[in-house]
Design a protein around this motif. Sequence first.
Motif, PDB file in Angstrom:
ATOM      1  N   SER A  93      -9.375 -11.906  27.365  1.00  4.77           N
ATOM      2  CA  SER A  93      -8.151 -12.242  26.643  1.00  4.77           C
ATOM      3  C   SER A  93      -7.580 -11.030  25.898  1.00  4.77           C
ATOM      4  CB  SER A  93      -8.409 -13.371  25.637  1.00  4.77           C
ATOM      5  OG  SER A  93      -8.858 -14.532  26.285  1.00  4.77           O
TER       6      SER A  93
ATOM      7  N   ALA B  60      -3.887  -9.657  26.709  1.00  5.45           N
ATOM      8  CA  ALA B  60      -2.888  -9.614  25.635  1.00  5.45           C
ATOM      9  C   ALA B  60      -2.220  -8.241  25.569  1.00  5.45           C
ATOM     10  CB  ALA B  60      -3.539  -9.949  24.294  1.00  5.45           C
TER      11      ALA B  60
ATOM     12  N   LYS C 295       0.031  -7.823  28.668  1.00  4.88           N
ATOM     13  CA  LYS C 295       1.239  -8.627  28.543  1.00  4.88           C
ATOM     14  C   LYS C 295       2.242  -7.985  27.589  1.00  4.88           C
ATOM     15  CE  LYS C 295       2.761 -13.398  27.751  1.00  4.88           C
ATOM     16  NZ  LYS C 295       3.836 -13.102  26.781  1.00  4.88           N
TER      17      LYS C 295
ATOM     18  N   TRP D  26      -7.966 -22.084  22.377  1.00  2.00           N
ATOM     19  CA  TRP D  26      -6.529 -21.790  22.334  1.00  2.00           C
ATOM     20  C   TRP D  26      -5.734 -22.851  21.566  1.00  2.00           C
ATOM     21  CZ3 TRP D  26      -9.291 -22.517  26.903  1.00  2.00           C
ATOM     22  CH2 TRP D  26      -9.139 -23.749  27.520  1.00  2.00           C
TER      23      TRP D  26
ATOM     24  N   GLU E 239      -5.272 -13.353  20.536  1.00  3.74           N
ATOM     25  CA  GLU E 239      -5.355 -13.103  21.989  1.00  3.74           C
ATOM     26  C   GLU E 239      -5.653 -14.385  22.761  1.00  3.74           C
ATOM     27  OE1 GLU E 239      -9.616 -13.118  20.839  1.00  3.74           O
ATOM     28  OE2 GLU E 239      -7.736 -12.474  19.897  1.00  3.74           O
TER      29      GLU E 239
ATOM     30  N   MET F 171      -2.421 -16.636  22.778  1.00  4.42           N
ATOM     31  CA  MET F 171      -1.424 -16.161  23.746  1.00  4.42           C
ATOM     32  C   MET F 171      -1.582 -16.823  25.106  1.00  4.42           C
ATOM     33  SD  MET F 171      -1.038 -12.081  22.935  1.00  4.42           S
ATOM     34  CE  MET F 171       0.154 -11.793  24.247  1.00  4.42           C
TER      35      MET F 171
ATOM     36  N   ASP G 110       1.607 -18.934  22.498  1.00  6.44           N
ATOM     37  CA  ASP G 110       1.902 -18.980  21.068  1.00  6.44           C
ATOM     38  C   ASP G 110       2.859 -17.858  20.689  1.00  6.44           C
ATOM     39  OD1 ASP G 110       1.081 -20.010  18.264  1.00  6.44           O
ATOM     40  OD2 ASP G 110       0.786 -17.847  18.136  1.00  6.44           O
TER      41      ASP G 110
ATOM     42  N   SER H 134       1.584 -15.127  18.056  1.00  7.98           N
ATOM     43  CA  SER H 134       0.587 -14.224  18.629  1.00  7.98           C
ATOM     44  C   SER H 134       1.253 -13.198  19.532  1.00  7.98           C
ATOM     45  CB  SER H 134      -0.458 -15.024  19.416  1.00  7.98           C
ATOM     46  OG  SER H 134      -1.116 -15.944  18.571  1.00  7.98           O
ATOM     47  N   ASN H 135       2.229 -13.646  20.302  1.00  6.82           N
ATOM     48  CA  ASN H 135       2.969 -12.721  21.155  1.00  6.82           C
ATOM     49  C   ASN H 135       3.714 -11.690  20.312  1.00  6.82           C
ATOM     50  OD1 ASN H 135       3.080 -13.320  24.266  1.00  6.82           O
ATOM     51  ND2 ASN H 135       2.973 -15.326  23.273  1.00  6.82           N
TER      52      ASN H 135
END
Length: 234
Positions: free
Chosen positions: A22, A26, A29, A141, A211, A214, A218, A221-222
């Motif tokens: 994760s 993250a 991304k 999550w 992470e 995401m 979320d 978090s992003n």
Amino acid sequence: MKPIIGVTTDVDNAGNHLTNASYIDAILKAGGVPIILPTGIDRDVQQLCNMLDGLLLTGGGDVDPVHLGEDPHPKLGEVTPERDSVELLLARQFLNANKPILGICRGMQLLNIVFGGGIYQDMQAQYDKPLLQHIQQSKRWFTSHEVKVTRQTKFHAIVGMDVIRVNSFHHQAVKDIGRPLVVSAIANDGIVEVIESTAHAFVIGVQWHPEMLMMKGDVYSNRLFDAFVRACKK
């Protein structure tokens, strides 16, 4: 060019280096290039800091209380001295270079130690007020509890909200905040959930695991990872 971000690893009893996918996902991304950092690189910290644009201090086991000047509490969990050693060196080197650091869970606690602060070795035994459930029993999550975000902080500028919901997987927590850190968010029971440095361009620690949030999109978090990777580009 995409920024290159070092990601610290845990070590199991067989000496295997481990990191949750994760963290990697993250960073990817958000537009960064993650590089996994093993233990045993103590002598190479200066070179790595020169090469890397940012540092992600990941979650994991407990920090050895020797770094707090304390003996181990009976509720202390598993410690990994070789991990403590390299992460403390990395954090100090990146701070001296004013390069971005994001600390997650254990990583936030380690940051506070670097700045001269302390941690509760076990909240249930050492915190003197009633606690929320900080080791949630739901999926990783899912969000578990609220945190109140302090206005006029870097973190508030990133998330743009006074209250957000987070997940929670920790039995330790920061106390005696080191300077020039400030508290940017707390849980409803008073446990510190975000710290940030007022003397560095981007040094933020969060107690939860953005992470993982995401994975389900979320937004906050992003925004956090986007801000971190963006800071690494400067």
